[in-house]
Every structure is written in C-alpha cells, then in structure tokens.
Design a protein around this motif. Structure first.
Motif, PDB file in Angstrom:
ATOM      1  N   LYS A  69       2.968  15.701 -12.847  1.00 42.05           N
ATOM      2  CA  LYS A  69       2.047  16.090 -13.921  1.00 42.05           C
ATOM      3  C   LYS A  69       2.309  17.533 -14.373  1.00 42.05           C
ATOM      4  O   LYS A  69       2.624  18.407 -13.581  1.00 42.05           O
ATOM      5  CB  LYS A  69       0.598  15.999 -13.418  1.00 42.05           C
ATOM      6  CG  LYS A  69       0.049  14.584 -13.420  1.00 42.05           C
ATOM      7  CD  LYS A  69      -1.401  14.616 -12.962  1.00 42.05           C
ATOM      8  CE  LYS A  69      -2.016  13.216 -13.009  1.00 42.05           C
ATOM      9  NZ  LYS A  69      -3.425  13.235 -12.536  1.00 42.05           N
ATOM     10  N   ASN A  94       2.365   1.793  -3.488  1.00 42.05           N
ATOM     11  CA  ASN A  94       1.341   2.301  -4.402  1.00 42.05           C
ATOM     12  C   ASN A  94       1.015   3.764  -4.125  1.00 42.05           C
ATOM     13  O   ASN A  94       0.854   4.565  -5.049  1.00 42.05           O
ATOM     14  CB  ASN A  94       0.066   1.461  -4.280  1.00 42.05           C
ATOM     15  CG  ASN A  94       0.251   0.075  -4.869  1.00 42.05           C
ATOM     16  OD1 ASN A  94       1.140  -0.150  -5.680  1.00 42.05           O
ATOM     17  ND2 ASN A  94      -0.588  -0.856  -4.443  1.00 42.05           N
ATOM     18  N   ARG A  95       0.942   4.103  -2.848  1.00 40.14           N
ATOM     19  CA  ARG A  95       0.647   5.494  -2.475  1.00 40.14           C
ATOM     20  C   ARG A  95       1.785   6.408  -2.927  1.00 40.14           C
ATOM     21  O   ARG A  95       1.557   7.498  -3.442  1.00 40.14           O
ATOM     22  CB  ARG A  95       0.440   5.580  -0.963  1.00 40.14           C
ATOM     23  CG  ARG A  95       0.066   6.984  -0.474  1.00 40.14           C
ATOM     24  CD  ARG A  95      -0.407   6.962   0.973  1.00 40.14           C
ATOM     25  NE  ARG A  95       0.612   6.419   1.868  1.00 40.14           N
ATOM     26  CZ  ARG A  95       0.516   5.248   2.487  1.00 40.14           C
ATOM     27  NH1 ARG A  95      -0.528   4.464   2.279  1.00 40.14           N
ATOM     28  NH2 ARG A  95       1.477   4.844   3.290  1.00 40.14           N
ATOM     29  N   ASN A  96       3.027   5.934  -2.735  1.00 36.48           N
ATOM     30  CA  ASN A  96       4.182   6.729  -3.133  1.00 36.48           C
ATOM     31  C   ASN A  96       4.203   6.941  -4.642  1.00 36.48           C
ATOM     32  O   ASN A  96       4.507   8.039  -5.134  1.00 36.48           O
ATOM     33  CB  ASN A  96       5.472   6.024  -2.678  1.00 36.48           C
ATOM     34  CG  ASN A  96       6.705   6.868  -2.878  1.00 36.48           C
ATOM     35  OD1 ASN A  96       7.270   6.885  -3.960  1.00 36.48           O
ATOM     36  ND2 ASN A  96       7.116   7.555  -1.825  1.00 36.48           N
ATOM     37  N   ILE A  97       3.843   5.903  -5.416  1.00 37.54           N
ATOM     38  CA  ILE A  97       3.796   6.017  -6.874  1.00 37.54           C
ATOM     39  C   ILE A  97       2.754   7.055  -7.300  1.00 37.54           C
ATOM     40  O   ILE A  97       3.005   7.912  -8.157  1.00 37.54           O
ATOM     41  CB  ILE A  97       3.493   4.657  -7.515  1.00 37.54           C
ATOM     42  CG1 ILE A  97       4.691   3.708  -7.340  1.00 37.54           C
ATOM     43  CG2 ILE A  97       3.160   4.806  -9.000  1.00 37.54           C
ATOM     44  CD1 ILE A  97       4.400   2.285  -7.769  1.00 37.54           C
ATOM     45  N   ARG A  98       1.561   6.974  -6.681  1.00 38.27           N
ATOM     46  CA  ARG A  98       0.496   7.937  -7.036  1.00 38.27           C
ATOM     47  C   ARG A  98       0.925   9.368  -6.732  1.00 38.27           C
ATOM     48  O   ARG A  98       0.700  10.282  -7.523  1.00 38.27           O
ATOM     49  CB  ARG A  98      -0.784   7.599  -6.276  1.00 38.27           C
ATOM     50  CG  ARG A  98      -1.487   6.338  -6.764  1.00 38.27           C
ATOM     51  CD  ARG A  98      -2.916   6.281  -6.242  1.00 38.27           C
ATOM     52  NE  ARG A  98      -2.943   6.299  -4.780  1.00 38.27           N
ATOM     53  CZ  ARG A  98      -2.918   5.201  -4.011  1.00 38.27           C
ATOM     54  NH1 ARG A  98      -2.834   4.004  -4.583  1.00 38.27           N
ATOM     55  NH2 ARG A  98      -2.964   5.299  -2.703  1.00 38.27           N
ATOM     56  N   GLU A  99       1.573   9.548  -5.574  1.00 41.83           N
ATOM     57  CA  GLU A  99       1.995  10.894  -5.188  1.00 41.83           C
ATOM     58  C   GLU A  99       3.056  11.421  -6.148  1.00 41.83           C
ATOM     59  O   GLU A  99       3.043  12.607  -6.519  1.00 41.83           O
ATOM     60  CB  GLU A  99       2.527  10.883  -3.758  1.00 41.83           C
ATOM     61  CG  GLU A  99       1.438  10.653  -2.712  1.00 41.83           C
ATOM     62  CD  GLU A  99       1.998  10.462  -1.320  1.00 41.83           C
ATOM     63  OE1 GLU A  99       3.241  10.366  -1.178  1.00 41.83           O
ATOM     64  OE2 GLU A  99       1.195  10.407  -0.368  1.00 41.83           O
ATOM     65  N   ARG A 100       3.971  10.551  -6.574  1.00 38.77           N
ATOM     66  CA  ARG A 100       5.009  10.983  -7.502  1.00 38.77           C
ATOM     67  C   ARG A 100       4.405  11.338  -8.869  1.00 38.77           C
ATOM     68  O   ARG A 100       4.808  12.307  -9.509  1.00 38.77           O
ATOM     69  CB  ARG A 100       6.067   9.890  -7.663  1.00 38.77           C
ATOM     70  CG  ARG A 100       7.012   9.778  -6.474  1.00 38.77           C
ATOM     71  CD  ARG A 100       8.002   8.653  -6.643  1.00 38.77           C
ATOM     72  NE  ARG A 100       8.923   8.599  -5.524  1.00 38.77           N
ATOM     73  CZ  ARG A 100      10.054   9.284  -5.433  1.00 38.77           C
ATOM     74  NH1 ARG A 100      10.392  10.096  -6.435  1.00 38.77           N
ATOM     75  NH2 ARG A 100      10.837   9.183  -4.391  1.00 38.77           N
ATOM     76  N   VAL A 101       3.442  10.535  -9.326  1.00 40.01           N
ATOM     77  CA  VAL A 101       2.792  10.810 -10.609  1.00 40.01           C
ATOM     78  C   VAL A 101       2.057  12.143 -10.557  1.00 40.01           C
ATOM     79  O   VAL A 101       2.141  12.972 -11.478  1.00 40.01           O
ATOM     80  CB  VAL A 101       1.832   9.671 -10.984  1.00 40.01           C
ATOM     81  CG1 VAL A 101       0.959  10.077 -12.171  1.00 40.01           C
ATOM     82  CG2 VAL A 101       2.610   8.398 -11.316  1.00 40.01           C
ATOM     83  N   ASP A 102       1.347  12.372  -9.449  1.00 40.13           N
ATOM     84  CA  ASP A 102       0.612  13.633  -9.308  1.00 40.13           C
ATOM     85  C   ASP A 102       1.558  14.838  -9.281  1.00 40.13           C
ATOM     86  O   ASP A 102       1.276  15.878  -9.843  1.00 40.13           O
ATOM     87  CB  ASP A 102      -0.213  13.613  -8.013  1.00 40.13           C
ATOM     88  CG  ASP A 102      -1.399  12.662  -8.119  1.00 40.13           C
ATOM     89  OD1 ASP A 102      -1.762  12.298  -9.242  1.00 40.13           O
ATOM     90  OD2 ASP A 102      -1.941  12.261  -7.053  1.00 40.13           O
ATOM     91  N   ARG A 125       0.831  -1.206   0.000  1.00 40.21           N
ATOM     92  CA  ARG A 125       0.000   0.000   0.000  1.00 40.21           C
ATOM     93  C   ARG A 125       0.864   1.254   0.000  1.00 40.21           C
ATOM     94  O   ARG A 125       0.566   2.239  -0.697  1.00 40.21           O
ATOM     95  CB  ARG A 125      -0.913   0.004   1.218  1.00 40.21           C
ATOM     96  CG  ARG A 125      -2.025  -1.048   1.164  1.00 40.21           C
ATOM     97  CD  ARG A 125      -2.776  -1.096   2.471  1.00 40.21           C
ATOM     98  NE  ARG A 125      -3.880  -2.045   2.420  1.00 40.21           N
ATOM     99  CZ  ARG A 125      -4.540  -2.459   3.490  1.00 40.21           C
ATOM    100  NH1 ARG A 125      -4.227  -1.993   4.687  1.00 40.21           N
ATOM    101  NH2 ARG A 125      -5.540  -3.325   3.364  1.00 40.21           N
TER     102      ARG A 125
END
Length: 249
Positions: free
Chosen positions: A242, A231-239, A228
């Motif tokens: 952007k 996954n959270r770290n990946i989402r934060e990096r993608v955001d 988890r």
C-alpha cells in the motif's frame, strides 16, 4: 498361533484362489520366511486366516513400492505368532495412505483419456506437473484419473511449465517434512502407547477403525491450513504494497 476351532483352513490351491497370489509365489514367500509354515493334516499343508492376512500385507507393501528385502525387514517385526487381528492392524497402518494405482499406457491411450491429441510439449508439461512419467518403451506411467484432469486444466491456463515444475518441487519439499513430523507424532502418541500396553487385543479394532479416518481428516486439515496461510500471505503482501496515502483512505 493356532486358529479358532471355527476358522476355515485352506489348501495351497484354495489359498491362491482366495488371495489372488499364485501357488508359486506362495511357496516362494514361504521359502523366504514371509509366511509361517502351514498346519499339517497328514501330508497336506493347510493355511488359515493368519496366512491370508499376511499375504494381504505383503501385497500392500509391494503395491507401495517396497522391495522384497524391505518387505522382509518389515515383516521381521511382525512375528509368525501374530494373528489375523494384529496383521489387519498392520495393514490398516498402510492402507489409508496407499496412492491411487499407477497405470502404464500408450501415448494413444493417453490422448484418448485426455479427450484430445497431446503434442510433445503438452506431455512434457504433464511430466513437469507430476502427472505422468516417461517409460523407456515409449509409454507413460499415469497417476490416477484425478491427477490427469487437474494436469489438463493447468495446461489450459497457459502458465509456463517451469512454474509448475518448481511449484511441484516446493510442494514435495514441504509435504515431505510435514509427513515426517506427522508420522513421528503418530508413532509417539498412538503406536508407542499401544505397544507399551502389550498390544491389547481390544485396542486393535479401535485403532484400525481410527486409521481409516486418518487420511481424509489429515488431507482436509492440510487443505484448510494451506488456504488460510495463502489468504494471510495475500493480505500481508497487500498491506506491505500500500502507498503511504492509502491508509488514510
């Protein structure tokens, strides 16, 4: 502690056969105070379930890498009056976390288990992964078969050895802190209440059974929480990465 009337009593030779500990070592442990004295029947010393349980505990501590002095210090907290049930609980506190047995093998045997010839660079990468350790006599100390399979899989992915070594160091650092926090929690909320209650006999079996499930539950919790967090770290990096116009799309 006197045994129950039906408890089987063994001679020192029978005790050695039952436990796999040599007669010489049994006498050595007795001389160091790690075992209570045998019960005498005439001139024959007899050993009961408490002696068997204590030898098993000594063996487990030794397998975990405890020195003789450390084993003595640990057993100082377990009085000779402790019966087999209390000693079984002490063993259960250790067994769930016992690592896979280590093996010391020749390089040719390492190649055989790997299913291919490993050159020096491959072996150094396995060392960096924490899978093997070099020994002075040219052999290697090998972790369990699961570790070797994972190490070989990492070799095939071609990432640099320095990456794996630093990853291993990061994992060691954070899991050491996690282990310390979890052990403190276990001591405070499980073991200490048991001790404060006078170590009731009816709690020993329940605690031993619960401990057998502690490792798989904890490992699964760590794996789930880590997944988890990644996954959270990946989402934060993608955001974060952007472009300003991307949000409108």
């Amino acid at each position: 502690m006197d045994p129950e009337p039906t408890a089987e009593l063994l001679t020192i030779d029978q005790l050695a056969e039952r436990t796999g500990v040599t007669v010489r070592n049994i006498r050595f442990y007795s001389g160091r105070g790690l075992l209570p004295p045998p019960r005498l029947r005439g001139r024959t010393g007899l050993y009961g379930p408490d002696h068997i349980a204590r030898l098993q505990l000594v063996g487990e501590l030794s397998a975990l890498g405890f020195t003789l002095s450390a084993i003595e210090r640990h057993l100082e907290r377990v009085p000779h009056s402790a019966g087999p049930e209390e000693l079984a609980l002490q063993l259960a506190l250790l067994t769930p976390w016992a690592p896979e047995p280590l093996e010391e093998v020749e390089r040719k045997e390492l190649d055989r288990r790997a299913g291919r010839v490993l050159d020096d660079a491959d072996v150094e990468k396995l060392v960096a992964f924490g899978v093997v350790q070099h020994l002075d006599d040219g052999r290697v100390r090998l972790q369990g078969p699961g570790a070797l399979a994972a190490g070989l899989d990492s070799l095939d992915h071609g990432l640099p050895a320095d990456f794996w070594q630093r990853s291993h160091e990061v994992i060691e650092q954070h899991t050491a802190a996690l282990a310390e926090d979890l052990m403190k929690l276990f001591q405070d909320q499980v073991l200490q209440p048991y001790r404060d209650a006078g170590r009731p006999a009816e709690e020993r079996t329940r605690l031993a059974a619960a401990l057998s499930h502690l490792k798989p539950v904890t490992v699964q919790g760590v794996v789930t929480a880590f997944g988890r967090a990644v996954n959270r770290n990946i989402r934060e990096r993608v955001d974060t990465e952007k472009e300003p116009g991307d949000a409108a799309g």
